[in-house]
Design a protein around this motif. Sequence first.
Motif, PDB file in Angstrom:
ATOM      1  N   PHE A  36       0.778  -1.347   0.034  1.00 50.36           N
ATOM      2  CA  PHE A  36       0.041   0.204  -0.127  1.00 50.36           C
ATOM      3  C   PHE A  36       0.780   1.357  -0.003  1.00 50.36           C
ATOM      4  CE2 PHE A  36      -2.282   3.537   2.101  1.00 50.36           C
ATOM      5  CZ  PHE A  36      -3.318   3.600   1.467  1.00 50.36           C
ATOM      6  N   VAL A  37       1.960   1.037   1.006  1.00 43.90           N
ATOM      7  CA  VAL A  37       2.693   2.325   0.881  1.00 43.90           C
ATOM      8  C   VAL A  37       3.412   2.806  -0.277  1.00 43.90           C
ATOM      9  CG1 VAL A  37       4.665   3.312   2.219  1.00 43.90           C
ATOM     10  CG2 VAL A  37       2.979   2.400   3.455  1.00 43.90           C
ATOM     11  N   LEU A  38       4.171   1.531  -1.027  1.00 45.27           N
ATOM     12  CA  LEU A  38       4.868   1.714  -2.041  1.00 45.27           C
ATOM     13  C   LEU A  38       3.743   2.275  -3.306  1.00 45.27           C
ATOM     14  CD1 LEU A  38       7.229   1.539  -3.942  1.00 45.27           C
ATOM     15  CD2 LEU A  38       6.625  -1.037  -4.154  1.00 45.27           C
ATOM     16  N   VAL A  39       2.952   1.693  -3.519  1.00 46.72           N
ATOM     17  CA  VAL A  39       1.677   2.255  -4.603  1.00 46.72           C
ATOM     18  C   VAL A  39       1.628   3.582  -4.290  1.00 46.72           C
ATOM     19  CG1 VAL A  39      -0.164   1.693  -5.886  1.00 46.72           C
ATOM     20  CG2 VAL A  39       1.346  -0.196  -5.239  1.00 46.72           C
ATOM     21  N   PHE A  40       0.911   3.954  -3.054  1.00 37.52           N
ATOM     22  CA  PHE A  40       0.268   5.106  -2.862  1.00 37.52           C
ATOM     23  C   PHE A  40       1.295   6.323  -2.827  1.00 37.52           C
ATOM     24  CE2 PHE A  40      -1.333   8.505  -0.051  1.00 37.52           C
ATOM     25  CZ  PHE A  40      -2.110   8.958  -0.729  1.00 37.52           C
ATOM     26  N   LEU A  41       2.436   6.215  -1.982  1.00 33.40           N
ATOM     27  CA  LEU A  41       3.301   7.271  -2.047  1.00 33.40           C
ATOM     28  C   LEU A  41       4.213   7.326  -3.229  1.00 33.40           C
ATOM     29  CD1 LEU A  41       4.828   6.914   1.727  1.00 33.40           C
ATOM     30  CD2 LEU A  41       2.919   8.588   0.672  1.00 33.40           C
ATOM     31  N   GLY A  42       4.136   6.177  -4.072  1.00 40.99           N
ATOM     32  CA  GLY A  42       5.030   6.128  -5.513  1.00 40.99           C
ATOM     33  C   GLY A  42       4.170   6.962  -6.208  1.00 40.99           C
ATOM     34  N   SER A  43       3.135   6.654  -6.561  1.00 38.19           N
ATOM     35  CA  SER A  43       2.398   7.446  -7.577  1.00 38.19           C
ATOM     36  C   SER A  43       1.894   8.725  -7.171  1.00 38.19           C
ATOM     37  CB  SER A  43       0.728   6.628  -7.619  1.00 38.19           C
ATOM     38  OG  SER A  43       0.070   6.644  -6.310  1.00 38.19           O
ATOM     39  N   VAL A  44       1.848   9.150  -5.644  1.00 40.99           N
ATOM     40  CA  VAL A  44       1.267  10.430  -5.535  1.00 40.99           C
ATOM     41  C   VAL A  44       2.847  11.440  -5.571  1.00 40.99           C
ATOM     42  CG1 VAL A  44       1.080  12.047  -3.592  1.00 40.99           C
ATOM     43  CG2 VAL A  44      -0.416  10.102  -3.746  1.00 40.99           C
ATOM     44  N   GLY A  45       3.954  10.631  -5.413  1.00 40.25           N
ATOM     45  CA  GLY A  45       5.379  11.394  -5.606  1.00 40.25           C
ATOM     46  C   GLY A  45       5.570  11.539  -6.821  1.00 40.25           C
ATOM     47  N   ALA A  46       5.122  10.966  -7.683  1.00 40.01           N
ATOM     48  CA  ALA A  46       5.185  11.029  -9.274  1.00 40.01           C
ATOM     49  C   ALA A  46       4.308  12.019  -9.847  1.00 40.01           C
ATOM     50  CB  ALA A  46       5.228   9.709 -10.160  1.00 40.01           C
ATOM     51  N   ALA A  47       3.166  12.356  -8.941  1.00 46.14           N
ATOM     52  CA  ALA A  47       2.384  13.166  -9.657  1.00 46.14           C
ATOM     53  C   ALA A  47       2.763  14.543  -9.270  1.00 46.14           C
ATOM     54  CB  ALA A  47       1.218  12.977  -9.296  1.00 46.14           C
ATOM     55  N   VAL A  48       3.243  14.680  -8.078  1.00 44.22           N
ATOM     56  CA  VAL A  48       3.923  15.796  -7.585  1.00 44.22           C
ATOM     57  C   VAL A  48       4.953  16.368  -8.246  1.00 44.22           C
ATOM     58  CG1 VAL A  48       5.010  16.998  -5.347  1.00 44.22           C
ATOM     59  CG2 VAL A  48       3.194  15.393  -5.117  1.00 44.22           C
ATOM     60  N   VAL A  49       5.809  15.617  -8.964  1.00 45.59           N
ATOM     61  CA  VAL A  49       6.961  15.853  -9.906  1.00 45.59           C
ATOM     62  C   VAL A  49       6.471  16.505 -11.033  1.00 45.59           C
ATOM     63  CG1 VAL A  49       8.989  15.045 -11.312  1.00 45.59           C
ATOM     64  CG2 VAL A  49       8.510  14.437  -8.898  1.00 45.59           C
ATOM     65  N   SER A  50       5.219  15.816 -11.455  1.00 38.82           N
ATOM     66  CA  SER A  50       4.580  16.086 -12.894  1.00 38.82           C
ATOM     67  C   SER A  50       3.791  17.519 -13.091  1.00 38.82           C
ATOM     68  CB  SER A  50       3.795  15.000 -13.380  1.00 38.82           C
ATOM     69  OG  SER A  50       4.657  13.927 -13.309  1.00 38.82           O
ATOM     70  N   PHE A  51       3.398  18.086 -11.849  1.00 35.55           N
ATOM     71  CA  PHE A  51       2.355  19.110 -11.952  1.00 35.55           C
ATOM     72  C   PHE A  51       2.926  20.184 -11.102  1.00 35.55           C
ATOM     73  CE2 PHE A  51      -0.169  15.577 -13.343  1.00 35.55           C
ATOM     74  CZ  PHE A  51      -0.929  16.347 -14.262  1.00 35.55           C
ATOM     75  N   ASP A  52       2.368  21.320 -11.190  1.00 37.28           N
ATOM     76  CA  ASP A  52       2.726  22.590 -10.559  1.00 37.28           C
ATOM     77  C   ASP A  52       2.080  22.446  -9.294  1.00 37.28           C
ATOM     78  OD1 ASP A  52       4.080  23.628 -12.784  1.00 37.28           O
ATOM     79  OD2 ASP A  52       2.324  24.612 -13.305  1.00 37.28           O
ATOM     80  N   LEU A  53       2.830  23.220  -8.283  1.00 34.92           N
ATOM     81  CA  LEU A  53       1.990  23.260  -6.867  1.00 34.92           C
ATOM     82  C   LEU A  53       0.656  23.985  -6.784  1.00 34.92           C
ATOM     83  CD1 LEU A  53       2.654  23.100  -3.661  1.00 34.92           C
ATOM     84  CD2 LEU A  53       3.551  25.685  -3.687  1.00 34.92           C
ATOM     85  N   ALA A  54       0.176  24.743  -7.614  1.00 36.10           N
ATOM     86  CA  ALA A  54      -0.940  25.334  -7.602  1.00 36.10           C
ATOM     87  C   ALA A  54      -2.120  23.927  -8.022  1.00 36.10           C
ATOM     88  CB  ALA A  54      -1.232  26.462  -8.765  1.00 36.10           C
ATOM     89  N   ASP A  55      -1.659  23.171  -9.034  1.00 38.09           N
ATOM     90  CA  ASP A  55      -2.531  22.313  -9.416  1.00 38.09           C
ATOM     91  C   ASP A  55      -2.463  21.155  -7.921  1.00 38.09           C
ATOM     92  OD1 ASP A  55      -2.903  22.974 -11.950  1.00 38.09           O
ATOM     93  OD2 ASP A  55      -1.002  22.263 -12.466  1.00 38.09           O
ATOM     94  N   ILE A  56      -1.543  21.124  -7.451  1.00 33.88           N
ATOM     95  CA  ILE A  56      -1.432  20.005  -6.436  1.00 33.88           C
ATOM     96  C   ILE A  56      -2.456  20.561  -5.201  1.00 33.88           C
ATOM     97  CG2 ILE A  56      -0.291  18.764  -4.437  1.00 33.88           C
ATOM     98  CD1 ILE A  56       0.277  17.855  -7.375  1.00 33.88           C
ATOM     99  N   LYS A  57      -2.529  21.753  -4.777  1.00 37.14           N
ATOM    100  CA  LYS A  57      -3.330  22.393  -3.880  1.00 37.14           C
ATOM    101  C   LYS A  57      -4.771  22.466  -4.528  1.00 37.14           C
ATOM    102  CE  LYS A  57       0.008  25.815  -2.155  1.00 37.14           C
ATOM    103  NZ  LYS A  57       0.424  27.448  -2.124  1.00 37.14           N
ATOM    104  N   ARG A  58      -5.090  22.351  -5.595  1.00 36.30           N
ATOM    105  CA  ARG A  58      -6.429  21.977  -5.760  1.00 36.30           C
ATOM    106  C   ARG A  58      -7.052  20.802  -5.876  1.00 36.30           C
ATOM    107  NH1 ARG A  58      -5.243  25.960 -10.060  1.00 36.30           N
ATOM    108  NH2 ARG A  58      -5.579  24.035 -11.704  1.00 36.30           N
ATOM    109  N   ALA A  59      -6.090  19.567  -5.900  1.00 36.44           N
ATOM    110  CA  ALA A  59      -6.435  18.377  -5.952  1.00 36.44           C
ATOM    111  C   ALA A  59      -7.528  17.678  -4.766  1.00 36.44           C
ATOM    112  CB  ALA A  59      -5.060  17.386  -5.904  1.00 36.44           C
ATOM    113  N   PRO A  60      -7.299  18.304  -3.452  1.00 33.64           N
ATOM    114  CA  PRO A  60      -8.316  18.004  -2.544  1.00 33.64           C
ATOM    115  C   PRO A  60      -9.616  18.265  -2.887  1.00 33.64           C
ATOM    116  CG  PRO A  60      -6.250  18.560  -1.414  1.00 33.64           C
ATOM    117  CD  PRO A  60      -6.128  18.933  -2.849  1.00 33.64           C
ATOM    118  N   GLY A  61      -9.800  19.725  -3.329  1.00 33.53           N
ATOM    119  CA  GLY A  61     -11.110  20.111  -3.699  1.00 33.53           C
ATOM    120  C   GLY A  61     -11.703  19.445  -4.791  1.00 33.53           C
ATOM    121  N   ALA A  62     -10.664  19.048  -5.776  1.00 30.98           N
ATOM    122  CA  ALA A  62     -11.369  18.182  -7.014  1.00 30.98           C
ATOM    123  C   ALA A  62     -11.946  16.818  -6.705  1.00 30.98           C
ATOM    124  CB  ALA A  62     -10.150  18.005  -8.070  1.00 30.98           C
TER     125      ALA A  62
END
Length: 272
Positions: A36-62
Amino acid sequence: MNPLVLGGLLAALAGIVLSTLMDGNSLGVLIGPSSFVLVFLGSVGAAVVSFDLADIKRAPGALLRAFKGSAEDNDATITTLVSMAEVARREGLLALEKRVEEIDDPFLAQGLQLLADGVDGDSVHEMLEIDIASLDERHRSMISLFESLGAYAPTFGMMGTVIGLINMLGNLSDPSQLGLGMSLALLTTLYGVLFANLLYLPIASRLKRLNAQELAGRDLALDAMLAIQDGTSPRRLVDRLEAFLPVGQRVGYSARMEGPAPVAEPVATEAA
């Protein structure tokens, strides 16, 4: 939470649980904290690298919108706009300014204020189209974020499986542990597929659908406001706008004007 979303998630989870139990297995075989930890943190970490901070901040609202959001009520919007058309016909466009405060939807309020201010049709169209395009861009960035998560999760699942196999092959001295090691290695692949197809990709698809519905509602409102500015009669406006609705919701001018006009409410969005 939207009942359909909740029902779909429960149905998918029930399918996994029941199929496991029907084969005589324990649910414990599906539990793997490290996977669980590997898949969840790995995928989230890759997404953080791929997108801007403003996009990441809007993710919980989305995410919240995907679970709780509902389609825009175009029927109520039409009734509200027809009521505004009646005001404009009887009292002039300037009278719309007094009614703007009754409108909770910022897009409708902005458009009606432009009409009341006497802004020409081309400028109204341009300004509101910019608003629509900007909203679409913000929504698409969130859709792309969850689609990326859905692509990354299976990859990290496979990565975890490879790591597990490496560890298993490095401990061949104890053959009794080979079966356990193999099951743990494959469990990470399972988690990657589950995260992608039960969470990330369905969220992206739902956001895509909600975005399309909201854009259609704004196109409807824009068309109506330009028609009001052109002096289209309320009766003709109803016929024009009800073309956006399913046949069963087309009630005609008289039915819409029988009671007080409902006030169109804003649809909560993750980026608006």
